[in-house]
Write an enzyme that holds these catalytic residues in place. Structure first.
Site, short mmCIF file in Angstrom:
data_model
loop_
_atom_site.label_atom_id
_atom_site.label_comp_id
_atom_site.label_asym_id
_atom_site.label_seq_id
_atom_site.Cartn_x
_atom_site.Cartn_y
_atom_site.Cartn_z
N ARG A 1 0.60 -1.28 0.13
CA ARG A 1 0.45 0.06 0.00
C ARG A 1 1.02 1.28 0.02
O ARG A 1 0.25 2.18 -0.62
CB ARG A 1 -0.76 0.08 1.24
CG ARG A 1 -2.06 1.30 1.49
CD ARG A 1 -2.81 1.39 2.02
NE ARG A 1 -2.57 0.52 3.70
CZ ARG A 1 -2.10 1.01 4.36
NH1 ARG A 1 -1.13 1.76 4.53
NH2 ARG A 1 -2.00 -0.40 5.28
N ASP B 1 -7.85 17.45 -15.06
CA ASP B 1 -8.69 16.50 -15.96
C ASP B 1 -8.71 15.85 -16.93
O ASP B 1 -9.03 17.01 -17.33
CB ASP B 1 -10.32 15.70 -15.25
CG ASP B 1 -10.82 14.11 -15.71
OD1 ASP B 1 -9.96 13.40 -16.45
OD2 ASP B 1 -11.85 13.61 -15.02
N LYS C 1 -8.69 5.14 -19.48
CA LYS C 1 -9.31 5.13 -21.19
C LYS C 1 -7.49 5.24 -21.93
O LYS C 1 -7.33 4.27 -22.39
CB LYS C 1 -9.79 6.23 -21.05
CG LYS C 1 -10.49 7.21 -19.84
CD LYS C 1 -12.23 5.60 -20.14
CE LYS C 1 -13.07 5.93 -18.99
NZ LYS C 1 -13.60 6.66 -18.40
N TYR D 1 -17.90 15.00 -16.21
CA TYR D 1 -17.90 13.43 -15.94
C TYR D 1 -19.04 12.66 -15.09
O TYR D 1 -18.47 13.66 -13.63
CB TYR D 1 -16.65 12.69 -16.05
CG TYR D 1 -17.05 11.19 -15.49
CD1 TYR D 1 -17.14 10.22 -16.70
CD2 TYR D 1 -16.53 10.24 -14.35
CE1 TYR D 1 -16.89 9.36 -17.03
CE2 TYR D 1 -16.37 9.46 -14.72
CZ TYR D 1 -17.46 8.59 -15.97
OH TYR D 1 -17.57 6.60 -15.93
#
Ligand SMILES: *Cc1c(COP(=O)(O)O)cnc(C)c1O
Length: 391
Positions: free
Chosen positions: A46, A170, A195, A98
């Site tokens: 992590r 973004d 994407k 989005y």
């Protein structure tokens, strides 16, 4: 170094012990310590994992930022960034955001007393007017979804500097190959790497790059504290996808240009939104994007002349698949009003132009003629073989 070179070589020099050309998948949760109070630099996945780190250093280098961070999804990345803010803080945000980001802001972070004002961030005056004393950041999409509005990153960054705001971009639809927001003054970039960056519709992942080293330390603290990190396998898949980013996007843009042109000449198409279209009617963001970016991307939205055609196109296309998501090598078609933007309030949707005749294409790397033939036959009712000679 050119970004095409940088992407191709992500992770190349990672394994000095064996000389492996690709970074190994370090599928481990924990790491042995060489001695008391000593560490190899890795303690627990992590907090840090070599495969993830190769990806994180890769995105930081592509952007020209201090550090990069990889998350389990684009939403996990955005949610982590929102933890930079405190109760009472206000953010100015792109209005045709989005859908998932809009849901996260309005239905989750408002519960923690963050507030958001949605504006057309391609209109700098509207952005300026929305700034309040408690505003801490501007969150913009460089190219919006689905209507492909273009934000002037340099002008917005200058405004952010003047008003002491953090500028978060973004940049999912353009990627650092087409636009590097830090070159224009932005502070943080965030990606749904699901994407274009990963690019093969085979993994969900999120990336962040931070320009300032001190702010990057804070983001690292948040990433490790919350723990929505990207696993080693998916980190590797994301790197593997990013290596071909430049060739994929070159081809996708070329295809998108041809498909957009063909759609603009189709008698049943009322309107085409593609920033690569110049002249009249063209696209309102064409010149700005031509100045600011290296290309126009490969997303197209278009309106057909009646709602009945929507279902026909979604179901009768055969090369093109009816599916959500975007940016992969396969061409996808979707119906934003129902499929991707259902969480946007209906009045806003209507005002933005996300209506019942609007379709969205994510253009892939297939042969452009095959894509155009497929659309042509679907427009005609899906009766394959009935001459599609209107190309
Ligand atoms: C898909 C997408 C997201 C969310 O990313 P996930 O990887 O699906 O969590 C955020 N912003 C934009 C612009 C997107 O297209």
């Amino acid at each position: 170094m050119n970004i095409a070179t940088q992407t191709a070589q992500i992770g190349l020099e990672w394994d000095t012990r064996t000389g492996a050309v690709t970074v190994p998948i370090y599928q481990t949760a924990t790491f042995r310590h060489p001695g008391l109070g000593q560490s190899t630099g890795y303690d627990y996945t992590r907090s840090g994992n070599p495969t993830r780190q190769a990806l994180e250093e890769g995105i930081a280098r592509l952007e020209g930022g201090a550090r990069g961070f990889a998350y389990a999804s684009g939403m996990a990345a955005i949610a982590n960034l929102l933890l930079l803010f405190k109760k009472g803080d206000h953010l100015v945000v792109t209005e045709d955001l989005y859908g998932g980001t809009c849901r996260l802001f309005d239905q989750i972070f408002t519960q923690y007393e963050l507030s958001f004002t949605y504006v057309d961030t391609s209109d700098i005056k509207a952005v300026r007017a929305a700034i309040r004393p408690e505003t801490k950041a501007l969150f913009v999409e460089s190219l919006t979804n689905p209507l492909l509005k273009v934000a002037d990153i340099a002008a917005l960054s200058a405004l952010c500097r003047e008003r002491g705001l953090l500028h978060i971009v973004d940049n999912t639809f353009l990627t650092p190959y087409l636009l590097r927001p830090f070159d224009h003054g932005a502070d943080i970039t965030v990606y749904s790497a699901t994407k274009y960056l990963a690019g093969h519709n085979d993994t969900v992942s999120g990336l962040v790059a931070v320009k300032d080293p001190q702010l990057a330390e804070r983001v690292y603290f948040l990433q490790n504290s919350v723990g929505a990190v990207l696993g080693p396998q998916d980190s590797w898949l994301t790197i593997r996808g990013m290596k071909t980013l430049s060739v994929r996007l070159d081809r996708q843009q070329e295809n998108a240009g041809r498909v957009a042109q063909w759609l603009s000449n189709h008698p049943r198409v009322r309107k085409v939104y593609y920033p690569g279209l110049s002249g009249h009617p063209g696209h309102p963001g064409h010149e700005l994007l031509a100045r600011q970016a290296r290309g126009f991307g490969a997303m197209i939205a278009f309106e057909v002349d009646e709602h009945a055609l929507v279902e026909r196109l979604l179901l009768k296309t055969e090369v093109i698949s009816f599916a959500e998501s975007l940016g992969g090598v396969e061409t996808l078609i979707t119906f934003p009003q129902v499929q991707t933007h259902a969480d946007i309030p209906p009045e806003l949707r209507q005002r933005l132009g996300i209506n019942d005749v609007l379709l969205r294409l994510s253009v892939g790397i297939e042969d452009a003629d095959d894509l155009i033939d497929d659309l042509a036959q679907a427009f005609e009712g899906g009766d394959q073989g009935s001459g599609t000679g209107d190309r």
